[in-house]
Design an enzyme around this catalytic site. Structure first.
Site, PDB file in Angstrom:
ATOM      1  N   HIS A  69       0.776  -1.332   0.002  1.00 32.14           N
ATOM      2  CA  HIS A  69       0.000  -0.137   0.150  1.00 32.14           C
ATOM      3  C   HIS A  69       0.835   1.171   0.094  1.00 32.14           C
ATOM      4  O   HIS A  69       1.945   1.287   0.124  1.00 32.14           O
ATOM      5  CB  HIS A  69      -0.867  -0.006   1.040  1.00 32.14           C
ATOM      6  CG  HIS A  69      -0.300   0.243   2.533  1.00 32.14           C
ATOM      7  ND1 HIS A  69      -0.122  -0.797   3.063  1.00 32.14           N
ATOM      8  CD2 HIS A  69       0.068   1.352   3.165  1.00 32.14           C
ATOM      9  CE1 HIS A  69       0.442  -0.226   4.532  1.00 32.14           C
ATOM     10  NE2 HIS A  69       0.624   1.035   4.322  1.00 32.14           N
ATOM     11  N   GLU A  85      -3.736   3.731   1.570  1.00 35.10           N
ATOM     12  CA  GLU A  85      -4.360   3.807   2.860  1.00 35.10           C
ATOM     13  C   GLU A  85      -4.546   5.332   3.153  1.00 35.10           C
ATOM     14  O   GLU A  85      -3.710   6.353   2.700  1.00 35.10           O
ATOM     15  CB  GLU A  85      -3.131   3.301   3.716  1.00 35.10           C
ATOM     16  CG  GLU A  85      -3.281   3.926   5.393  1.00 35.10           C
ATOM     17  CD  GLU A  85      -2.090   3.327   6.243  1.00 35.10           C
ATOM     18  OE1 GLU A  85      -1.843   4.332   7.054  1.00 35.10           O
ATOM     19  OE2 GLU A  85      -1.564   2.401   5.802  1.00 35.10           O
ATOM     20  N   HIS A 107       3.682  11.105  -6.757  1.00 36.73           N
ATOM     21  CA  HIS A 107       2.141  10.846  -7.233  1.00 36.73           C
ATOM     22  C   HIS A 107       1.998   9.362  -7.340  1.00 36.73           C
ATOM     23  O   HIS A 107       2.756   8.622  -7.294  1.00 36.73           O
ATOM     24  CB  HIS A 107       2.124  11.576  -8.676  1.00 36.73           C
ATOM     25  CG  HIS A 107       2.874  10.948  -9.613  1.00 36.73           C
ATOM     26  ND1 HIS A 107       4.170  11.384 -10.122  1.00 36.73           N
ATOM     27  CD2 HIS A 107       2.504   9.706 -10.523  1.00 36.73           C
ATOM     28  CE1 HIS A 107       4.467  10.668 -10.877  1.00 36.73           C
ATOM     29  NE2 HIS A 107       3.932   9.613 -11.271  1.00 36.73           N
ATOM     30  N   GLU A 157      -1.734  10.352 -11.164  1.00 41.95           N
ATOM     31  CA  GLU A 157      -1.416  10.295 -12.869  1.00 41.95           C
ATOM     32  C   GLU A 157      -2.423   9.167 -13.352  1.00 41.95           C
ATOM     33  O   GLU A 157      -2.645   8.276 -12.772  1.00 41.95           O
ATOM     34  CB  GLU A 157      -0.159   9.775 -13.004  1.00 41.95           C
ATOM     35  CG  GLU A 157       0.224   9.790 -14.650  1.00 41.95           C
ATOM     36  CD  GLU A 157       1.660   9.331 -14.839  1.00 41.95           C
ATOM     37  OE1 GLU A 157       2.293   9.484 -16.075  1.00 41.95           O
ATOM     38  OE2 GLU A 157       2.562   8.993 -13.493  1.00 41.95           O
TER      39      GLU A 157
END
Length: 123
Positions: A7, A56, A75, A117
């Site tokens: 994550h 998360e 990003h 993105e």
């Protein structure tokens, strides 16, 4: 020894607003949640329904100001199967913050200004 991505974390100021954004903009849904017994934090993990990878979202009760994202040069990236439809949705939502037409990609900003993105499927 093998490592596997599990994550990424974004800290958010308004958890409900962020959950609504991620579901509407990207179709991400809550897969699990952890709440501190004292109410000091909530962790919500969002999934795409296909991979084990999650985003998360961390909400901190005592945080009272926007997060300092510096130059925002980091990003998250997601591929989408219908790039044109996604672009229209994000344009209608007013969340597109940067487009690179030469590369065929664009970025959206979430309520806390984290950039995401958006890539076409074949990229």
């Amino acid at each position: 020894m093998n490592f596997k991505f599990c994550h990424n974390n974004f800290n958010v100021l308004n958890l409900e607003k962020s959950l609504e954004f991620y579901e509407k903009a990207l179709g991400l849904k809550e897969v699990r949640r952890k709440e501190a017994e004292d109410g000091s934090f909530i962790l919500v993990y969002l999934g795409d329904g296909e991979s084990d990878y999650t985003l998360e979202l961390t909400w901190l009760r005592d945080w009272d100001r926007p997060y300092n994202l510096g130059d925002n040069e980091f990003h998250l990236a997601l591929r989408v199967d219908d790039f044109d439809k996604a672009h229209k949705l994000h344009k209608d939502m007013g969340c597109i913050c940067f487009e690179n037409e030469a590369m065929g990609i664009y970025f959206i900003a979430d309520p806390d200004n984290y950039w995401i993105e958006i890539l076409p499927q074949n990229m």
